[in-house]
Design an enzyme around this catalytic site. Structure first.
Site, PDB file in Angstrom:
ATOM      1  N   GLY A  45     -26.257  22.105   9.418  1.00 38.59           N
ATOM      2  CA  GLY A  45     -27.618  21.597   9.383  1.00 38.59           C
ATOM      3  C   GLY A  45     -28.589  22.737   9.632  1.00 38.59           C
ATOM      4  N   GLN A  50     -36.348  26.931  11.710  1.00 38.01           N
ATOM      5  CA  GLN A  50     -35.330  27.970  11.910  1.00 38.01           C
ATOM      6  C   GLN A  50     -35.397  29.095  10.883  1.00 38.01           C
ATOM      7  OE1 GLN A  50     -32.058  24.840  12.285  1.00 38.01           O
ATOM      8  NE2 GLN A  50     -31.357  26.415  13.701  1.00 38.01           N
ATOM      9  N   CYS A  93     -25.847  25.813  17.460  1.00 39.58           N
ATOM     10  CA  CYS A  93     -27.119  25.889  16.741  1.00 39.58           C
ATOM     11  C   CYS A  93     -27.245  27.296  16.166  1.00 39.58           C
ATOM     12  CB  CYS A  93     -28.271  25.604  17.700  1.00 39.58           C
ATOM     13  SG  CYS A  93     -29.895  25.724  16.935  1.00 39.58           S
ATOM     14  N   LEU A  94     -27.642  27.389  14.889  1.00 41.40           N
ATOM     15  CA  LEU A  94     -27.744  28.711  14.256  1.00 41.40           C
ATOM     16  C   LEU A  94     -28.799  29.591  14.931  1.00 41.40           C
ATOM     17  CD1 LEU A  94     -27.388  27.731  10.477  1.00 41.40           C
ATOM     18  CD2 LEU A  94     -25.711  28.934  11.896  1.00 41.40           C
ATOM     19  N   HIS A 135     -30.092  16.349  15.822  1.00 44.63           N
ATOM     20  CA  HIS A 135     -30.311  17.759  16.183  1.00 44.63           C
ATOM     21  C   HIS A 135     -31.402  18.371  15.286  1.00 44.63           C
ATOM     22  CE1 HIS A 135     -28.575  21.808  17.538  1.00 44.63           C
ATOM     23  NE2 HIS A 135     -29.380  22.139  16.540  1.00 44.63           N
ATOM     24  N   GLU A 136     -31.329  18.088  13.974  1.00 46.67           N
ATOM     25  CA  GLU A 136     -32.287  18.689  13.032  1.00 46.67           C
ATOM     26  C   GLU A 136     -33.678  18.071  13.164  1.00 46.67           C
ATOM     27  OE1 GLU A 136     -31.306  21.376  11.948  1.00 46.67           O
ATOM     28  OE2 GLU A 136     -29.178  21.006  12.298  1.00 46.67           O
ATOM     29  N   HIS A 139     -35.450  19.600  15.951  1.00 44.12           N
ATOM     30  CA  HIS A 139     -36.033  20.901  15.582  1.00 44.12           C
ATOM     31  C   HIS A 139     -37.423  20.726  14.983  1.00 44.12           C
ATOM     32  CE1 HIS A 139     -33.211  24.143  16.280  1.00 44.12           C
ATOM     33  NE2 HIS A 139     -32.220  23.521  15.663  1.00 44.12           N
TER      34      HIS A 139
HETATM   35 ZN    ZN Z   1     -30.190  23.885  15.748  1.00 47.85          ZN
END
Ligand code: ZN
Length: 172
Positions: A45, A50, A93-94, A135-136, A139
């Site tokens: 995701g 991000q 998380c990236l 989660h997304e 963000h």
């Molecule tokens: Zn994340």
């Protein structure tokens, strides 16, 4: 095009992404670039914040690049209902390389979003897909997975990140 991923510490990760009014070429290109970036990072995701953008768009792929049909583009997504028993799942998380923490979230959600054609979609989700969506969408609201943990666990994660930054292992 693979875009650079913004790491924790950049204020854009704590800002709210703005509603997309028109799905034009800029948004279509952003979506394609975000899918490529997510796959390049082995992610499942990715939200626009991000990659340093504040358009309200996220991409999801529970197959991590194995199944093109599994890719979902979420434009202006909203969680309109959530429930079920809260469950604890280990998340990454990236924007937080090498950080994994246990996060408690509701299991079941209903999400309304537009797809890339501007069609309204409804998703009733549990399990992994529900987890990724939450989660997304967090963000896009400027909320990070570490905001879901408190006390000693949060202190330990932040201390570890500080150490990684000091050693130059956290490029922002
Ligand atoms: Zn994340």
């Amino acid at each position: 095009m693979v875009l650079p991923i913004v790491k924790y510490g950049d204020p854009v990760l704590q800002m709210r992404a703005e509603e997309i009014k028109e799905i034009d070429d800029e948004i279509r290109t952003l979506a394609a670039d975000m899918i490529e970036t997510m796959h390049a990072g082995d992610g499942i995701g990715l939200a626009a914040n991000q990659v340093g953008s504040l358009h309200r768009i996220a991409v999801v792929d529970p197959s991590a690049g194995k199944d093109p049909d599994a890719i979902i583009v979420l434009i202006n997504p909203d969680i309109i209902e959530s429930g079920g028993d809260p469950v604890e799942v280990n998340e990454g998380c990236l924007s937080f390389p090498d950080v994994h923490i246990d996060v408690v979230r509701p299991d079941a959600i209903t999400v309304r979003a537009l797809d890339l054609n501007g069609d309204e979609m409804h998703y009733e989700l549990t399990g992994m897909l529900s987890r990724i969506f939450q989660h997304e969408i967090d963000h896009l609201n400027g909320v990070l997975f570490i905001d879901h943990i408190r006390g000693l666990a949060r202190h330990m994660v932040l201390t570890r990140i500080k150490g990684m930054k000091r050693r130059g292992e956290w490029d922002i």
